[in-house]
Design a protein around this motif. Structure first.
Motif, PDB file in Angstrom:
ATOM      1  N   GLY A  15      46.372 -26.638  30.176  1.00  0.00           N
ATOM      2  CA  GLY A  15      47.101 -27.849  29.805  1.00  0.00           C
ATOM      3  C   GLY A  15      47.646 -28.624  30.981  1.00  0.00           C
ATOM      4  N   LEU A  16      47.932 -27.929  32.091  1.00  0.00           N
ATOM      5  CA  LEU A  16      48.512 -28.599  33.252  1.00  0.00           C
ATOM      6  C   LEU A  16      47.499 -29.466  33.988  1.00  0.00           C
ATOM      7  N   THR A  17      46.222 -29.330  33.679  1.00  0.00           N
ATOM      8  CA  THR A  17      45.210 -30.155  34.334  1.00  0.00           C
ATOM      9  C   THR A  17      45.492 -31.636  34.134  1.00  0.00           C
ATOM     10  N   GLN A  18      45.928 -31.984  32.917  1.00  0.00           N
ATOM     11  CA  GLN A  18      46.210 -33.387  32.608  1.00  0.00           C
ATOM     12  C   GLN A  18      47.460 -33.902  33.311  1.00  0.00           C
ATOM     13  N   LEU A  19      48.300 -33.002  33.818  1.00  0.00           N
ATOM     14  CA  LEU A  19      49.566 -33.389  34.435  1.00  0.00           C
ATOM     15  C   LEU A  19      49.539 -33.247  35.950  1.00  0.00           C
ATOM     16  N   TYR A  20      48.387 -32.913  36.509  1.00  0.00           N
ATOM     17  CA  TYR A  20      48.318 -32.525  37.920  1.00  0.00           C
ATOM     18  C   TYR A  20      48.797 -33.629  38.866  1.00  0.00           C
ATOM     19  N   GLU A  21      48.405 -34.868  38.627  1.00  0.00           N
ATOM     20  CA  GLU A  21      48.752 -35.952  39.550  1.00  0.00           C
ATOM     21  C   GLU A  21      50.242 -36.246  39.569  1.00  0.00           C
ATOM     22  N   HIS A  22      50.953 -35.908  38.498  1.00  0.00           N
ATOM     23  CA  HIS A  22      52.392 -36.184  38.419  1.00  0.00           C
ATOM     24  C   HIS A  22      53.201 -34.886  38.369  1.00  0.00           C
ATOM     25  N   ARG A  23      52.659 -33.812  38.907  1.00  0.00           N
ATOM     26  CA  ARG A  23      53.255 -32.489  38.723  1.00  0.00           C
ATOM     27  C   ARG A  23      54.634 -32.354  39.357  1.00  0.00           C
ATOM     28  N   LEU A  24      54.844 -32.916  40.560  1.00  0.00           N
ATOM     29  CA  LEU A  24      56.135 -32.745  41.226  1.00  0.00           C
ATOM     30  C   LEU A  24      57.231 -33.533  40.505  1.00  0.00           C
ATOM     31  N   TRP A  25      56.915 -34.761  40.130  1.00  0.00           N
ATOM     32  CA  TRP A  25      57.892 -35.556  39.379  1.00  0.00           C
ATOM     33  C   TRP A  25      58.206 -34.882  38.057  1.00  0.00           C
ATOM     34  N   LEU A  26      57.186 -34.365  37.383  1.00  0.00           N
ATOM     35  CA  LEU A  26      57.386 -33.712  36.096  1.00  0.00           C
ATOM     36  C   LEU A  26      58.164 -32.409  36.258  1.00  0.00           C
ATOM     37  N   PHE A  28      60.443 -31.785  38.531  1.00  0.00           N
ATOM     38  CA  PHE A  28      61.851 -32.157  38.725  1.00  0.00           C
ATOM     39  C   PHE A  28      62.482 -32.567  37.403  1.00  0.00           C
ATOM     40  N   PHE A  29      61.756 -33.325  36.594  1.00  0.00           N
ATOM     41  CA  PHE A  29      62.282 -33.787  35.311  1.00  0.00           C
ATOM     42  C   PHE A  29      62.545 -32.613  34.371  1.00  0.00           C
ATOM     43  N   ILE A  30      61.604 -31.683  34.301  1.00  0.00           N
ATOM     44  CA  ILE A  30      61.776 -30.527  33.423  1.00  0.00           C
ATOM     45  C   ILE A  30      62.900 -29.633  33.915  1.00  0.00           C
ATOM     46  N   LEU A  31      63.023 -29.484  35.236  1.00  0.00           N
ATOM     47  CA  LEU A  31      64.135 -28.705  35.787  1.00  0.00           C
ATOM     48  C   LEU A  31      65.467 -29.352  35.434  1.00  0.00           C
ATOM     49  N   PHE A  32      65.533 -30.671  35.523  1.00  0.00           N
ATOM     50  CA  PHE A  32      66.747 -31.392  35.135  1.00  0.00           C
ATOM     51  C   PHE A  32      67.070 -31.159  33.662  1.00  0.00           C
ATOM     52  N   LEU A  33      66.052 -31.236  32.818  1.00  0.00           N
ATOM     53  CA  LEU A  33      66.270 -30.995  31.385  1.00  0.00           C
ATOM     54  C   LEU A  33      66.755 -29.574  31.131  1.00  0.00           C
ATOM     55  N   TYR A  34      66.178 -28.614  31.846  1.00  0.00           N
ATOM     56  CA  TYR A  34      66.577 -27.215  31.657  1.00  0.00           C
ATOM     57  C   TYR A  34      68.030 -27.002  32.044  1.00  0.00           C
ATOM     58  N   VAL A  35      68.436 -27.568  33.171  1.00  0.00           N
ATOM     59  CA  VAL A  35      69.835 -27.454  33.596  1.00  0.00           C
ATOM     60  C   VAL A  35      70.752 -28.123  32.587  1.00  0.00           C
ATOM     61  N   PHE A  36      70.336 -29.291  32.093  1.00  0.00           N
ATOM     62  CA  PHE A  36      71.135 -29.994  31.090  1.00  0.00           C
ATOM     63  C   PHE A  36      71.279 -29.167  29.824  1.00  0.00           C
ATOM     64  N   VAL A  37      70.167 -28.596  29.356  1.00  0.00           N
ATOM     65  CA  VAL A  37      70.199 -27.794  28.131  1.00  0.00           C
ATOM     66  C   VAL A  37      71.121 -26.589  28.306  1.00  0.00           C
ATOM     67  N   MET A  38      71.004 -25.885  29.411  1.00  0.00           N
ATOM     68  CA  MET A  38      71.807 -24.683  29.615  1.00  0.00           C
ATOM     69  C   MET A  38      73.298 -25.030  29.741  1.00  0.00           C
ATOM     70  N   VAL A  81      58.086 -24.992  35.214  1.00  0.00           N
ATOM     71  CA  VAL A  81      58.465 -25.631  36.477  1.00  0.00           C
ATOM     72  C   VAL A  81      57.755 -24.957  37.651  1.00  0.00           C
ATOM     73  N   TRP A  82      57.738 -23.623  37.648  1.00  0.00           N
ATOM     74  CA  TRP A  82      57.098 -22.886  38.729  1.00  0.00           C
ATOM     75  C   TRP A  82      55.599 -23.200  38.807  1.00  0.00           C
ATOM     76  N   ASP A  83      54.933 -23.250  37.680  1.00  0.00           N
ATOM     77  CA  ASP A  83      53.506 -23.553  37.661  1.00  0.00           C
ATOM     78  C   ASP A  83      53.237 -24.967  38.172  1.00  0.00           C
ATOM     79  N   LEU A  84      54.096 -25.918  37.822  1.00  0.00           N
ATOM     80  CA  LEU A  84      53.926 -27.290  38.299  1.00  0.00           C
ATOM     81  C   LEU A  84      54.136 -27.381  39.808  1.00  0.00           C
ATOM     82  N   VAL A  85      55.167 -26.700  40.313  1.00  0.00           N
ATOM     83  CA  VAL A  85      55.435 -26.716  41.762  1.00  0.00           C
ATOM     84  C   VAL A  85      54.291 -26.062  42.532  1.00  0.00           C
ATOM     85  N   GLN A  86      53.710 -25.003  41.966  1.00  0.00           N
ATOM     86  CA  GLN A  86      52.600 -24.315  42.616  1.00  0.00           C
ATOM     87  C   GLN A  86      51.314 -25.143  42.603  1.00  0.00           C
ATOM     88  N   GLY A  87      51.287 -26.193  41.805  1.00  0.00           N
ATOM     89  CA  GLY A  87      50.119 -27.068  41.769  1.00  0.00           C
ATOM     90  C   GLY A  87      48.909 -26.447  41.096  1.00  0.00           C
TER      91      GLY A  87
END
Length: 316
Positions: A15-26, A28-38, A81-87
């Protein structure tokens, strides 16, 4: 590509193939959401636990829903988040880890529906049968409902996972960003065992999702009828009390409907988008609703944020 009876010790999620070009921005966004949720979940849970005036059945169920949200988010967000950062374009997950994640996400999702039905039952008794509320919603009853809302979905999902894990594998890769029970069904070969597994899934989902949803609709329908027959002040108070729970219920229903729709769609972009929405919408929406729309919790939130050093109970 299809390979009959593949021996598989890992699951490939592309599934991450479709998100590869925007992975770092995504990421960061998901990490922000996770911190907000917690943080938001923890804030509401802390307020309910620390204020004796909120030690009532309705708020106990609110805490249970938010605990489910926090645990479910922790089962998905950090790894994503880890999978996105790892590219990584394709994520290889061990079968045991995938089974564990699928068990957690499915159990907590079903449990949340049952908790919402318990909330509806609580509001139904409080508004429609106030004379019997204290005796029927005793601490023992609340504890029994909590155990039922957690144990029954866990038992149902465990059975589904055992059946799914025994299906013959024909596909080695699925378009997903996290594991759920349908991941294993989608990798299985077509046949009688798959049909049996699907039948079991439908039957168990009826018990832990569709029946609770029907009960929620019935309970709030009765509340609405009673409210319309009473005075305007009573109706306003009753409906305002039920509104946050109805919003959360609608939120879960939209997420669940999106997930069911996603299983009927083969477009890769749509599949990834629905996977993200199913994870993000409930976990972010729920603490906001309970923190801002439940009047007593909101007053405590404002008081805590304005005077963080004061810990005395808030006087109603």
């Amino acid at each position: 590509m299809m390979n009959m009876n593949v021996s598989m010790s890992t699951v490939s999620l592309d599934g991450l193939t479709q998100l590869y070009e925007h992975r770092l921005w995504l990421a960061f966004f998901i990490l922000f959401l996770y911190v907000f949720v917690m943080l938001s979940d923890s804030l509401v849970v802390y307020i309910v636990c620390s204020q004796r005036s909120l030690h009532r059945p309705m708020y106990v169920f609110v805490v249970a829903v938010l605990v489910n949200s926090a645990v479910g988010s922790s089962a998905v967000y950090p790894k994503l988040v880890w999978d996105l950062v790892q590219g990584r374009r394709v994520v290889l997950v061990s079968r045991s880890a995938c089974l564990c994640q699928a068990f957690l996400t499915a159990t907590l999702g079903s449990s949340s529906f049952m908790l919402l039905s318990a909330m509806a039952f609580d509001r139904y008794l409080s508004i429609c049968h106030p004379m019997y509320y204290a005796s029927l919603m005793s601490p023992r009853t609340v504890s029994a409902l909590l155990l039922l809302c957690w144990f029954l979905p866990a038992l149902r999902v465990a059975g589904a996972m055992v059946l799914s894990n025994r299906l013959p594998v024909c596909y080695t890769q699925v378009t997903r960003i996290f594991c759920d029970p349908y991941t294993f069904t989608s990798m299985s070969c077509e046949g009688a065992s798959t049909q049996i597994n699907n039948a079991y899934g439908l039957m168990s989902a009826t018990i832990t999702i569709f029946l609770p949803v029907a009960f929620v609709l019935f309970s709030y329908g009765k509340v609405l009828i009673i409210s319309l027959q009473r005075s305007r002040s009573f109706s306003s108070k009753a409906l305002n009390t039920c509104l946050p729970h109805i919003l959360v219920f609608m939120n879960f229903s939209v997420a669940a409907s999106t997930e069911l729709l996603h299983r009927r769609i083969t477009a890769r972009n749509v599949t990834v988008a629905t996977s993200i929405l199913v994870v993000v919408i409930p976990s972010v929406f729920n603490p906001v609703v309970y923190g801002l729309k439940v009047a007593e919790i909101y007053r405590h939130v404002k008081r805590l944020l304005r005077h963080p050093t004061k810990t005395q109970p808030f006087s109603e």
